[in-house]
Design a protein around this motif. Structure first.
Motif, PDB file in Angstrom:
ATOM      1  N   ALA A 280      61.903  69.183  64.389  1.00  0.00           N
ATOM      2  CA  ALA A 280      62.313  69.204  63.004  1.00  0.00           C
ATOM      3  C   ALA A 280      63.156  70.430  62.746  1.00  0.00           C
ATOM      4  CB  ALA A 280      61.097  69.217  62.095  1.00  0.00           C
ATOM      5  N   SER A 281      64.079  70.301  61.859  1.00  0.00           N
ATOM      6  CA  SER A 281      64.904  71.440  61.517  1.00  0.00           C
ATOM      7  C   SER A 281      65.130  71.484  60.030  1.00  0.00           C
ATOM      8  CB  SER A 281      66.244  71.373  62.246  1.00  0.00           C
ATOM      9  OG  SER A 281      67.015  70.311  61.741  1.00  0.00           O
ATOM     10  N   MET A 282      65.355  72.676  59.513  1.00  0.00           N
ATOM     11  CA  MET A 282      65.697  72.833  58.112  1.00  0.00           C
ATOM     12  C   MET A 282      67.050  73.522  58.069  1.00  0.00           C
ATOM     13  SD  MET A 282      62.170  73.809  56.192  1.00  0.00           S
ATOM     14  CE  MET A 282      61.638  75.114  57.273  1.00  0.00           C
ATOM     15  N   ASP A 283      68.018  72.832  57.445  1.00  0.00           N
ATOM     16  CA  ASP A 283      69.359  73.370  57.366  1.00  0.00           C
ATOM     17  C   ASP A 283      69.607  73.893  55.958  1.00  0.00           C
ATOM     18  OD1 ASP A 283      69.906  72.390  59.952  1.00  0.00           O
ATOM     19  OD2 ASP A 283      70.309  70.421  59.097  1.00  0.00           O
ATOM     20  N   THR A 284      70.402  74.928  55.853  1.00  0.00           N
ATOM     21  CA  THR A 284      70.777  75.453  54.555  1.00  0.00           C
ATOM     22  C   THR A 284      72.166  76.046  54.649  1.00  0.00           C
ATOM     23  OG1 THR A 284      70.180  76.973  52.776  1.00  0.00           O
ATOM     24  CG2 THR A 284      69.638  77.673  54.993  1.00  0.00           C
ATOM     25  N   ALA A 285      72.849  76.106  53.540  1.00  0.00           N
ATOM     26  CA  ALA A 285      74.199  76.658  53.533  1.00  0.00           C
ATOM     27  C   ALA A 285      74.176  78.133  53.905  1.00  0.00           C
ATOM     28  CB  ALA A 285      74.828  76.461  52.163  1.00  0.00           C
ATOM     29  N   ALA A 286      73.166  78.828  53.510  1.00  0.00           N
ATOM     30  CA  ALA A 286      73.028  80.250  53.831  1.00  0.00           C
ATOM     31  C   ALA A 286      71.806  80.417  54.713  1.00  0.00           C
ATOM     32  CB  ALA A 286      72.902  81.070  52.561  1.00  0.00           C
ATOM     33  N   HIS A 287      71.996  80.483  56.024  1.00  0.00           N
ATOM     34  CA  HIS A 287      70.907  80.501  56.993  1.00  0.00           C
ATOM     35  C   HIS A 287      69.896  81.605  56.703  1.00  0.00           C
ATOM     36  CE1 HIS A 287      68.494  80.700  60.446  1.00  0.00           C
ATOM     37  NE2 HIS A 287      69.381  80.566  61.382  1.00  0.00           N
ATOM     38  N   HIS A 288      70.319  82.750  56.227  1.00  0.00           N
ATOM     39  CA  HIS A 288      69.390  83.861  56.012  1.00  0.00           C
ATOM     40  C   HIS A 288      68.337  83.557  54.959  1.00  0.00           C
ATOM     41  CE1 HIS A 288      72.513  84.548  52.968  1.00  0.00           C
ATOM     42  NE2 HIS A 288      71.547  85.093  52.260  1.00  0.00           N
ATOM     43  N   ASP A 289      68.563  82.580  54.088  1.00  0.00           N
ATOM     44  CA  ASP A 289      67.576  82.241  53.067  1.00  0.00           C
ATOM     45  C   ASP A 289      66.344  81.545  53.651  1.00  0.00           C
ATOM     46  OD1 ASP A 289      70.148  81.474  50.704  1.00  0.00           O
ATOM     47  OD2 ASP A 289      68.996  83.320  50.946  1.00  0.00           O
ATOM     48  N   VAL A 290      66.453  80.999  54.849  1.00  0.00           N
ATOM     49  CA  VAL A 290      65.327  80.308  55.478  1.00  0.00           C
ATOM     50  C   VAL A 290      64.303  81.299  56.004  1.00  0.00           C
ATOM     51  CG1 VAL A 290      64.697  78.777  57.376  1.00  0.00           C
ATOM     52  CG2 VAL A 290      66.743  78.321  56.046  1.00  0.00           C
ATOM     53  N   ASP A 291      64.680  82.533  56.225  1.00  0.00           N
ATOM     54  CA  ASP A 291      63.795  83.525  56.812  1.00  0.00           C
ATOM     55  C   ASP A 291      62.788  84.039  55.787  1.00  0.00           C
ATOM     56  OD1 ASP A 291      64.308  86.716  58.527  1.00  0.00           O
ATOM     57  OD2 ASP A 291      62.575  85.399  58.368  1.00  0.00           O
TER      58      ASP A 291
ATOM     59  N   LEU B 205      67.654  76.127  50.022  1.00  0.00           N
ATOM     60  CA  LEU B 205      67.524  75.045  50.991  1.00  0.00           C
ATOM     61  C   LEU B 205      68.033  73.754  50.365  1.00  0.00           C
ATOM     62  CD1 LEU B 205      66.314  74.453  53.828  1.00  0.00           C
ATOM     63  CD2 LEU B 205      64.266  73.714  52.625  1.00  0.00           C
ATOM     64  N   SER B 206      68.981  73.096  51.019  1.00  0.00           N
ATOM     65  CA  SER B 206      69.540  71.874  50.459  1.00  0.00           C
ATOM     66  C   SER B 206      69.331  70.654  51.360  1.00  0.00           C
ATOM     67  CB  SER B 206      71.033  72.041  50.175  1.00  0.00           C
ATOM     68  OG  SER B 206      71.741  72.236  51.379  1.00  0.00           O
ATOM     69  N   ARG B 207      68.981  70.865  52.618  1.00  0.00           N
ATOM     70  CA  ARG B 207      68.818  69.756  53.550  1.00  0.00           C
ATOM     71  C   ARG B 207      67.558  70.002  54.376  1.00  0.00           C
ATOM     72  NH1 ARG B 207      72.541  66.178  55.084  1.00  0.00           N
ATOM     73  NH2 ARG B 207      74.157  67.418  54.094  1.00  0.00           N
ATOM     74  N   MET B 208      66.697  68.978  54.442  1.00  0.00           N
ATOM     75  CA  MET B 208      65.493  69.079  55.260  1.00  0.00           C
ATOM     76  C   MET B 208      65.481  67.907  56.234  1.00  0.00           C
ATOM     77  SD  MET B 208      61.452  69.330  54.220  1.00  0.00           S
ATOM     78  CE  MET B 208      61.551  70.984  53.568  1.00  0.00           C
ATOM     79  N   ASN B 209      65.422  68.224  57.522  1.00  0.00           N
ATOM     80  CA  ASN B 209      65.418  67.212  58.562  1.00  0.00           C
ATOM     81  C   ASN B 209      64.039  67.219  59.223  1.00  0.00           C
ATOM     82  OD1 ASN B 209      65.691  65.695  60.860  1.00  0.00           O
ATOM     83  ND2 ASN B 209      67.649  66.555  61.459  1.00  0.00           N
ATOM     84  N   LEU B 210      63.257  66.178  58.956  1.00  0.00           N
ATOM     85  CA  LEU B 210      61.930  66.023  59.558  1.00  0.00           C
ATOM     86  C   LEU B 210      61.914  64.808  60.482  1.00  0.00           C
ATOM     87  CD1 LEU B 210      59.796  66.798  56.376  1.00  0.00           C
ATOM     88  CD2 LEU B 210      60.285  68.311  58.288  1.00  0.00           C
ATOM     89  N   ARG B 211      63.054  64.514  61.065  1.00  0.00           N
ATOM     90  CA  ARG B 211      63.219  63.343  61.923  1.00  0.00           C
ATOM     91  C   ARG B 211      62.386  63.463  63.195  1.00  0.00           C
ATOM     92  NH1 ARG B 211      69.084  62.898  63.838  1.00  0.00           N
ATOM     93  NH2 ARG B 211      69.354  62.555  61.617  1.00  0.00           N
ATOM     94  N   GLY B 212      61.749  62.355  63.575  1.00  0.00           N
ATOM     95  CA  GLY B 212      61.112  62.241  64.876  1.00  0.00           C
ATOM     96  C   GLY B 212      59.897  63.111  65.115  1.00  0.00           C
ATOM     97  N   ASN B 213      59.092  63.343  64.112  1.00  0.00           N
ATOM     98  CA  ASN B 213      57.900  64.164  64.300  1.00  0.00           C
ATOM     99  C   ASN B 213      56.671  63.361  64.707  1.00  0.00           C
ATOM    100  OD1 ASN B 213      58.432  67.066  63.590  1.00  0.00           O
ATOM    101  ND2 ASN B 213      59.442  66.009  61.921  1.00  0.00           N
TER     102      ASN B 213
ATOM    103  N   LEU C 222      68.562  68.442  48.563  1.00  0.00           N
ATOM    104  CA  LEU C 222      69.436  67.350  48.165  1.00  0.00           C
ATOM    105  C   LEU C 222      69.385  66.189  49.157  1.00  0.00           C
ATOM    106  CD1 LEU C 222      72.584  69.475  47.244  1.00  0.00           C
ATOM    107  CD2 LEU C 222      70.795  68.634  45.705  1.00  0.00           C
ATOM    108  N   HIS C 223      69.093  66.492  50.422  1.00  0.00           N
ATOM    109  CA  HIS C 223      69.114  65.496  51.497  1.00  0.00           C
ATOM    110  C   HIS C 223      67.839  65.621  52.324  1.00  0.00           C
ATOM    111  CE1 HIS C 223      73.337  65.234  50.444  1.00  0.00           C
ATOM    112  NE2 HIS C 223      73.382  66.552  50.536  1.00  0.00           N
ATOM    113  N   LEU C 224      67.105  64.519  52.451  1.00  0.00           N
ATOM    114  CA  LEU C 224      65.846  64.520  53.193  1.00  0.00           C
ATOM    115  C   LEU C 224      65.886  63.420  54.242  1.00  0.00           C
ATOM    116  CD1 LEU C 224      62.924  65.502  53.607  1.00  0.00           C
ATOM    117  CD2 LEU C 224      62.244  63.928  51.778  1.00  0.00           C
ATOM    118  N   ASP C 225      65.678  63.799  55.498  1.00  0.00           N
ATOM    119  CA  ASP C 225      65.670  62.853  56.613  1.00  0.00           C
ATOM    120  C   ASP C 225      64.248  62.721  57.146  1.00  0.00           C
ATOM    121  OD1 ASP C 225      65.961  61.386  58.937  1.00  0.00           O
ATOM    122  OD2 ASP C 225      67.676  62.524  59.668  1.00  0.00           O
ATOM    123  N   LEU C 226      63.649  61.562  56.905  1.00  0.00           N
ATOM    124  CA  LEU C 226      62.299  61.251  57.393  1.00  0.00           C
ATOM    125  C   LEU C 226      62.350  60.135  58.440  1.00  0.00           C
ATOM    126  CD1 LEU C 226      60.387  61.250  53.977  1.00  0.00           C
ATOM    127  CD2 LEU C 226      60.342  63.025  55.733  1.00  0.00           C
TER     128      LEU C 226
END
Length: 110
Positions: free
Chosen positions: A1-12, A22-30, A52-56
């Motif tokens: 799984a990965s969490m993408d954001t326009a500003a990577h430093h905000d994920v820390d 955080l605008s995109r959450m990828n929880l694919r294939g868990n 804004l975008h969620l991948d399940l």
């Protein structure tokens, strides 16, 4: 799984920053749950309401509760639930007021 954001430093969140951008959450294939009841993040990480975008996709899901989607009710634009085990579209999708795109291919839809 990965969490993408326009500003990577905000994920820390460990450095005291929040996930507020955080605008995109990828929880694919868990393959961890057959039914999704919550999309919680640790309190110190902030809120997921900006997603804004969620991948399940590819999770063998057969259900998603309204409680899981409620925090995203006014922000989520795209939801990918493809390649799961849904026999019908989850009623919980109805809480997503801003949803523009739903991907639900390769399920057991009747």
């Amino acid at each position: 799984a990965s969490m993408d954001t326009a500003a990577h430093h905000d994920v820390d969140s460990g450095a005291g920053k929040k996930l507020c951008n955080l605008s995109r959450m990828n929880l694919r294939g868990n393959f961890v749950l057959s039914s999704l009841s919550s999309l919680a993040v640790p309190p110190r990480a902030g809120s997921i309401s900006s997603i804004l975008h969620l991948d399940l996709s590819r999770n063998e899901l057969w259900g998603i509760s309204a409680d899981a989607l409620q925090p995203l009710s006014t922000s989520l634009l795209t939801l990918d639930i493809s390649r799961n085990w849904f026999e019908s579209l989850p009623e919980s999708i109805g809480v997503l007021q801003e949803l523009k795109e739903l991907r639900a291919s390769h399920n057991l839809l009747k």
